[in-house]
Write a protein that holds these residues in place. Sequence first.
Motif, PDB file in Angstrom:
ATOM      1  N   LYS A 118       0.773  -1.686  -0.495  1.00  0.00           N
ATOM      2  CA  LYS A 118      -0.004  -0.111  -0.147  1.00  0.00           C
ATOM      3  C   LYS A 118       0.756   1.519  -0.012  1.00  0.00           C
ATOM      4  CE  LYS A 118      -4.042  -1.954   0.358  1.00  0.00           C
ATOM      5  NZ  LYS A 118      -5.289  -2.390   2.038  1.00  0.00           N
ATOM      6  N   ALA A 119       0.222   2.282  -0.203  1.00  0.00           N
ATOM      7  CA  ALA A 119       1.182   3.784  -0.494  1.00  0.00           C
ATOM      8  C   ALA A 119       0.587   4.234   1.104  1.00  0.00           C
ATOM      9  CB  ALA A 119       0.297   4.374  -1.020  1.00  0.00           C
ATOM     10  N   TYR A 120       0.318   3.613   1.158  1.00  0.00           N
ATOM     11  CA  TYR A 120      -0.089   4.579   3.080  1.00  0.00           C
ATOM     12  C   TYR A 120       0.862   3.442   4.104  1.00  0.00           C
ATOM     13  CZ  TYR A 120      -1.177   7.633   6.530  1.00  0.00           C
ATOM     14  OH  TYR A 120      -1.267   8.294   8.215  1.00  0.00           O
ATOM     15  N   PRO A 121       1.238   3.210   4.649  1.00  0.00           N
ATOM     16  CA  PRO A 121       2.087   2.531   5.851  1.00  0.00           C
ATOM     17  C   PRO A 121       0.606   2.790   7.303  1.00  0.00           C
ATOM     18  CG  PRO A 121       3.355   4.042   6.186  1.00  0.00           C
ATOM     19  CD  PRO A 121       2.394   4.658   5.285  1.00  0.00           C
ATOM     20  N   ALA A 122       0.106   1.438   7.327  1.00  0.00           N
ATOM     21  CA  ALA A 122      -0.600   1.071   8.235  1.00  0.00           C
ATOM     22  C   ALA A 122      -1.132   0.135   8.460  1.00  0.00           C
ATOM     23  CB  ALA A 122      -1.688   2.197   8.217  1.00  0.00           C
ATOM     24  N   GLY A 123      -1.940  -0.499   7.193  1.00  0.00           N
ATOM     25  CA  GLY A 123      -2.591  -1.778   7.378  1.00  0.00           C
ATOM     26  C   GLY A 123      -3.719  -1.569   8.178  1.00  0.00           C
ATOM     27  N   GLY A 124      -4.795  -2.447   9.011  1.00  0.00           N
ATOM     28  CA  GLY A 124      -5.334  -2.576   9.927  1.00  0.00           C
ATOM     29  C   GLY A 124      -5.638  -1.326  11.035  1.00  0.00           C
ATOM     30  N   LEU A 125      -4.381  -0.529  11.103  1.00  0.00           N
ATOM     31  CA  LEU A 125      -4.835   0.566  11.906  1.00  0.00           C
ATOM     32  C   LEU A 125      -5.778   1.392  11.794  1.00  0.00           C
ATOM     33  CD1 LEU A 125      -1.269   0.782  13.324  1.00  0.00           C
ATOM     34  CD2 LEU A 125      -2.633   0.167  14.836  1.00  0.00           C
ATOM     35  N   LEU A 126      -5.835   1.490  10.405  1.00  0.00           N
ATOM     36  CA  LEU A 126      -6.602   3.019   9.928  1.00  0.00           C
ATOM     37  C   LEU A 126      -8.359   2.181  10.580  1.00  0.00           C
ATOM     38  CD1 LEU A 126      -5.565   4.046   6.064  1.00  0.00           C
ATOM     39  CD2 LEU A 126      -5.134   4.756   8.970  1.00  0.00           C
ATOM     40  N   HIS A 174     -10.078   8.730  13.003  1.00  0.00           N
ATOM     41  CA  HIS A 174      -8.699   9.438  14.114  1.00  0.00           C
ATOM     42  C   HIS A 174      -7.482   7.969  13.108  1.00  0.00           C
ATOM     43  CE1 HIS A 174      -9.987  12.329  15.971  1.00  0.00           C
ATOM     44  NE2 HIS A 174     -10.945  11.542  17.099  1.00  0.00           N
ATOM     45  N   GLY A 175      -7.849   7.463  12.610  1.00  0.00           N
ATOM     46  CA  GLY A 175      -7.121   6.078  12.221  1.00  0.00           C
ATOM     47  C   GLY A 175      -5.324   6.811  11.306  1.00  0.00           C
ATOM     48  N   LYS A 176      -5.884   7.828   9.946  1.00  0.00           N
ATOM     49  CA  LYS A 176      -4.557   8.137  10.124  1.00  0.00           C
ATOM     50  C   LYS A 176      -3.749   9.316  11.299  1.00  0.00           C
ATOM     51  CE  LYS A 176      -4.702   8.203   5.630  1.00  0.00           C
ATOM     52  NZ  LYS A 176      -4.610   8.152   3.576  1.00  0.00           N
ATOM     53  N   SER A 177      -4.187   9.543  11.431  1.00  0.00           N
ATOM     54  CA  SER A 177      -4.014  10.693  12.906  1.00  0.00           C
ATOM     55  C   SER A 177      -2.928   9.712  14.194  1.00  0.00           C
ATOM     56  CB  SER A 177      -4.292  11.820  13.659  1.00  0.00           C
ATOM     57  OG  SER A 177      -6.028  11.507  13.402  1.00  0.00           O
ATOM     58  N   VAL A 178      -3.512   8.450  14.474  1.00  0.00           N
ATOM     59  CA  VAL A 178      -2.900   7.252  15.023  1.00  0.00           C
ATOM     60  C   VAL A 178      -1.615   6.837  14.189  1.00  0.00           C
ATOM     61  CG1 VAL A 178      -3.499   5.370  15.883  1.00  0.00           C
ATOM     62  CG2 VAL A 178      -4.871   6.397  15.853  1.00  0.00           C
ATOM     63  N   VAL A 179      -1.583   6.510  13.273  1.00  0.00           N
ATOM     64  CA  VAL A 179      -0.062   5.974  12.735  1.00  0.00           C
ATOM     65  C   VAL A 179       0.770   7.148  12.372  1.00  0.00           C
ATOM     66  CG1 VAL A 179       0.364   4.665   9.890  1.00  0.00           C
ATOM     67  CG2 VAL A 179      -1.932   4.243  11.179  1.00  0.00           C
ATOM     68  N   ASP A 180       0.918   8.668  12.413  1.00  0.00           N
ATOM     69  CA  ASP A 180       1.357   9.347  12.125  1.00  0.00           C
ATOM     70  C   ASP A 180       2.215   9.409  13.241  1.00  0.00           C
ATOM     71  OD1 ASP A 180       0.937  10.100   9.357  1.00  0.00           O
ATOM     72  OD2 ASP A 180      -0.199  11.370   9.758  1.00  0.00           O
ATOM     73  N   TYR A 181       1.046   9.234  13.690  1.00  0.00           N
ATOM     74  CA  TYR A 181       1.530   9.374  15.633  1.00  0.00           C
ATOM     75  C   TYR A 181       2.846   7.825  16.187  1.00  0.00           C
ATOM     76  CZ  TYR A 181       1.261   8.750  20.997  1.00  0.00           C
ATOM     77  OH  TYR A 181       1.368   9.056  21.891  1.00  0.00           O
ATOM     78  N   LEU A 182       2.186   7.075  16.111  1.00  0.00           N
ATOM     79  CA  LEU A 182       3.562   5.935  15.719  1.00  0.00           C
ATOM     80  C   LEU A 182       4.165   5.757  15.501  1.00  0.00           C
ATOM     81  CD1 LEU A 182       0.459   2.955  16.331  1.00  0.00           C
ATOM     82  CD2 LEU A 182       1.684   3.787  18.184  1.00  0.00           C
TER      83      LEU A 182
END
Length: 448
Positions: free
Chosen positions: A36-44, A124-132
């Motif tokens: 995927k182009a954005y790194p997150a998997g199921g965190l989104l 808030h999924g994207k903000s969590v991923v950016d935060y992690l």
Amino acid sequence: MDTYNVLIIGSGPAGLFAAIWLERLGVDGIAVVDRKAYPAGGLLNDGKLNFDYRIGMDLNALQIDSETAAHWIEVIKPYFTRFPQCRQVTVVDENPKIEVLRGIAEEQGVQFIAPEQWHWGTDHGKSVVDYLRGHLKKTTFLLGTEVLSIVKCSDGRFDVICRAHRKKAVYSADVVLAAPGRSGAYWLRDMADKMEVRHHFGPIDVGIRVELNRRFYDAVTDHVYDPKFIFYTSRHGDKVRTFCTNPGGRVRAEDYWGFKLVNGDALSGRKTDNTNFALINTVSLTKPFSDTTEYGRMIAKQFLLLGGGRPIVQRVGDFREGRRSSQSTFNSSTRHFGLCKATFNATPGDITLGMPARIIDNLWESLKKLDKIVPGILHPSTLFYAPEIKFFDTHFPTDRNLETNMSGIFVAGDGAGKSRGIVGAGISGILAANGMAAKYFGKREMIT
Ligand SMILES: Cc1cc2nc3c(=O)[nH]c(=O)nc-3n(C[C@H](O)[C@H](O)[C@H](O)COP(=O)(O)OP(=O)(O)OC[C@H]3O[C@@H](n4cnc5c(N)ncnc54)[C@H](O)[C@@H]3O)c2cc1C
């Protein structure tokens, strides 16, 4: 060719926490690859966190006892709960209502678990991923890059062959951690076959997503956001459980290998009038056919055909009468269907055509018991969506560091049968990171 010490396949919680831990341990040269182009998997997705070793973790697969699991839960918890929008939704201590519910469930022979739970919501999924990701200072992300195969070279290193933006790319690594999640589980077992990495089939969870007017379930979910009811059916002696409850949430589609499955989530702010939850039956297969992944795919395919490319939805009122739901009567007020407005556009039909009889028996028996614990859930307007299938059934025997029988190949997360949720996946990534750092890079395990 770019060369790394550790190459992590998958940027979900398992992969991300492995990278965070490796950096903390002082390991250099880490890369995370994701198609995927954005790194997150199921965190989104949704972000309901169960801080309880009885939920979403397989202690046998991780080779840890409950005390060690509870320790790792305390270690990983602040990574999530320090995110400002992550809020506690189930407080277990000193809530007498939980004891009352447990008593009512026991009267029906049903086990009830109320774990400590937190939630951030899909919005808030994207903000969590950016935060992690903010914890990572040195890790390289290779995004839009699909791993096709892994080859062990004569010097003991691995060539990881990828397709990146339609071009072939090859990376070299000392150690590989495969954490491709459920969507990558099929690829992982193929890769394991080719590399002679040992694996076997475990049980698979197959069932439905139930959606109802939230007024019937609020009395429970106001106290326990995601209540876990576990049933053992009298007819077949099988295990059925509720899973992934979303008060005020929506039903969603999941796309796996071209099949359409159902799932659910909730936003943090904007709520619907409905609650949805999964009701899933654990199915184990033995000889002559033990391939639970193919079994799940077969069921998914039947629903894809029956629903004309979409999941199927049926009203309880129609299910009870043994008739299919249809577009013309789907919102009929004379049948009392107006009380629950579907949040997902599935094809009205008959779920019993696509689901084996044994599973239907088990689900219905469990729902009737649940209706005694939570009166009203089987109102005629309640919706059954199918299929809901959890593909975490391929298991990889490993040592306690999650290293497979092939030295240098580690596995973590849902795709390897090591977890069934965000917290468990993250912990499995940490365990693998500790193991590889000690064995291959001379670092001391870090347990806090
Ligand atoms: C709608 C929905 C709601 C959910 N809600 C919750 C919830 O509230 N709470 C909870 O605990 N869990 C929830 N889950 C489950 C949760 O998302 C998973 O348990 C968790 O993400 C598993 O983590 P993982 O790291 O093992 O895999 P994943 O998070 O799935 O990450 C795997 C990554 O690997 C990548 N990948 C796969 N194959 C390859 C390949 N060949 N090459 C390169 N990259 C590859 C994928 O693109 C993906 O990004 C939900 C899932 C869904 C679908």
